[in-house]
Design a protein around this motif. Structure first.
Motif, mmCIF file in Angstrom:
data_model
loop_
_atom_site.group_PDB
_atom_site.id
_atom_site.type_symbol
_atom_site.label_atom_id
_atom_site.label_comp_id
_atom_site.label_asym_id
_atom_site.label_seq_id
_atom_site.Cartn_x
_atom_site.Cartn_y
_atom_site.Cartn_z
ATOM 1 N N TRP A 8 28.116 15.628 28.564
ATOM 2 C CA TRP A 8 28.251 14.207 28.874
ATOM 3 C C TRP A 8 28.795 14.010 30.281
ATOM 4 O O TRP A 8 28.354 13.118 31.008
ATOM 5 N N SER A 9 29.754 14.835 30.661
ATOM 6 C CA SER A 9 30.316 14.722 31.998
ATOM 7 C C SER A 9 29.229 14.957 33.052
ATOM 8 O O SER A 9 29.121 14.214 34.022
ATOM 9 N N ALA A 10 28.416 15.974 32.832
ATOM 10 C CA ALA A 10 27.307 16.254 33.753
ATOM 11 C C ALA A 10 26.310 15.106 33.771
ATOM 12 O O ALA A 10 25.806 14.723 34.834
ATOM 13 N N HIS A 11 25.998 14.552 32.614
ATOM 14 C CA HIS A 11 25.063 13.423 32.511
ATOM 15 C C HIS A 11 25.477 12.309 33.480
ATOM 16 O O HIS A 11 24.664 11.814 34.264
ATOM 17 N N PHE A 12 26.740 11.927 33.410
ATOM 18 C CA PHE A 12 27.214 10.828 34.258
ATOM 19 C C PHE A 12 27.423 11.270 35.702
ATOM 20 O O PHE A 12 27.169 10.502 36.630
ATOM 21 N N GLY A 59 39.043 -12.013 31.766
ATOM 22 C CA GLY A 59 40.481 -12.224 31.678
ATOM 23 C C GLY A 59 41.218 -11.279 30.757
ATOM 24 O O GLY A 59 42.427 -11.374 30.602
ATOM 25 N N TYR A 60 40.497 -10.351 30.133
ATOM 26 C CA TYR A 60 41.150 -9.364 29.279
ATOM 27 C C TYR A 60 41.883 -8.331 30.136
ATOM 28 O O TYR A 60 41.444 -8.010 31.246
ATOM 29 N N THR A 61 42.966 -7.778 29.607
ATOM 30 C CA THR A 61 43.556 -6.558 30.136
ATOM 31 C C THR A 61 42.861 -5.442 29.374
ATOM 32 O O THR A 61 42.866 -5.433 28.139
ATOM 33 N N VAL A 62 42.251 -4.517 30.103
ATOM 34 C CA VAL A 62 41.353 -3.553 29.476
ATOM 35 C C VAL A 62 41.886 -2.130 29.576
ATOM 36 O O VAL A 62 42.324 -1.697 30.636
ATOM 37 N N ASP A 63 41.832 -1.427 28.456
ATOM 38 C CA ASP A 63 42.020 0.017 28.414
ATOM 39 C C ASP A 63 40.648 0.596 28.097
ATOM 40 O O ASP A 63 40.000 0.154 27.141
ATOM 41 N N ALA A 64 40.200 1.531 28.897
ATOM 42 C CA ALA A 64 38.877 2.117 28.699
ATOM 43 C C ALA A 64 39.029 3.627 28.576
ATOM 44 O O ALA A 64 39.763 4.241 29.345
ATOM 45 N N THR A 65 38.334 4.191 27.616
ATOM 46 C CA THR A 65 38.463 5.628 27.389
ATOM 47 C C THR A 65 37.094 6.271 27.188
ATOM 48 O O THR A 65 36.171 5.645 26.671
ATOM 49 N N ASP A 66 37.002 7.484 27.653
ATOM 50 C CA ASP A 66 35.796 8.283 27.460
ATOM 51 C C ASP A 66 36.218 9.732 27.576
ATOM 52 O O ASP A 66 37.141 10.036 28.336
ATOM 53 N N PHE A 67 35.578 10.615 26.852
ATOM 54 C CA PHE A 67 35.979 12.007 26.976
ATOM 55 C C PHE A 67 35.238 12.739 28.077
ATOM 56 O O PHE A 67 35.531 13.875 28.383
ATOM 57 N N ALA A 68 34.288 12.078 28.720
ATOM 58 C CA ALA A 68 33.529 12.677 29.811
ATOM 59 C C ALA A 68 34.174 12.301 31.146
ATOM 60 O O ALA A 68 34.092 11.155 31.579
ATOM 61 N N GLU A 69 34.812 13.252 31.762
ATOM 62 C CA GLU A 69 35.495 12.975 33.022
ATOM 63 C C GLU A 69 34.519 12.500 34.094
ATOM 64 O O GLU A 69 34.872 11.686 34.942
ATOM 65 N N GLY A 70 33.262 12.953 34.045
ATOM 66 C CA GLY A 70 32.259 12.485 35.003
ATOM 67 C C GLY A 70 32.012 10.990 34.885
ATOM 68 O O GLY A 70 31.807 10.295 35.876
ATOM 69 N N ALA A 71 32.036 10.473 33.651
ATOM 70 C CA ALA A 71 31.873 9.032 33.426
ATOM 71 C C ALA A 71 33.060 8.273 33.996
ATOM 72 O O ALA A 71 32.900 7.244 34.660
#
Length: 107
Positions: A8-12, A59-71
Motif C-alpha cells: 500500500w505504501s508503494a501504491h501511494f 469545520g471539523y477537527t480531523v484525525d486521519a490515519t492510514d497504515f501506509a506511510e507512503g499515503a
C-alpha cells in the motif's frame, strides 16, 4: 493473498490513487453531516487525505490515519495548504482496541 503495508505504501508513493470524491458526495456530506460546535472527525484508512481535507474545510477537527506511510507522506505534502487542514493529525501509529494512544505526527 492481499496487499501488505509495504504494498500500500508503494501504491501511494508511486502516485497511484483511487476514485476521488465527487461533487454530489461532497454536497451530501455538507448537507447531512455539518460539523457540530467543536466537532471532530476520524478518517480511518485516509489514503492521501482527500476526505480528511474536505471535512476540515467544513469545520471539523480531523484525525486521519492510514497504515501506509507512503499515503501519509502524500497527505502531508498535498493537503497542508488546504484551508482548515493545518491542524489535521496524520498518523500511522498502531493502536489496539484497549489502548488508543494519541501520539501522532502533526504538520
Amino acid at each position: 493473498m492481499g496487499y501488505t503495508r509495504a504494498d500500500w505504501s508503494a501504491h501511494f508513493s508511486e502516485g497511484r490513487d483511487f476514485r476521488q470524491l465527487g461533487d454530489d458526495e461532497k454536497r451530501l456530506i455538507a448537507e447531512h453531516a455539518p460539523p457540530p460546535a467543536g466537532g471532530r472527525a476520524l478518517d480511518a484508512c485516509c489514503g492521501t487525505g482527500e476526505l480528511a481535507a474536505f471535512l476540515a474545510t467544513l469545520g471539523y477537527t480531523v484525525d486521519a490515519t492510514d497504515f501506509a506511510e507512503g499515503a501519509l507522506a502524500r497527505a502531508r505534502a498535498e493537503r497542508s495548504t488546504v484551508e482548515g487542514c493545518a491542524g489535521c493529525v496524520w498518523t500511522s501509529k498502531r493502536t489496539t482496541r484497549r489502548t488508543c494512544t494519541r501520539t501522532a505526527t502533526t504538520w
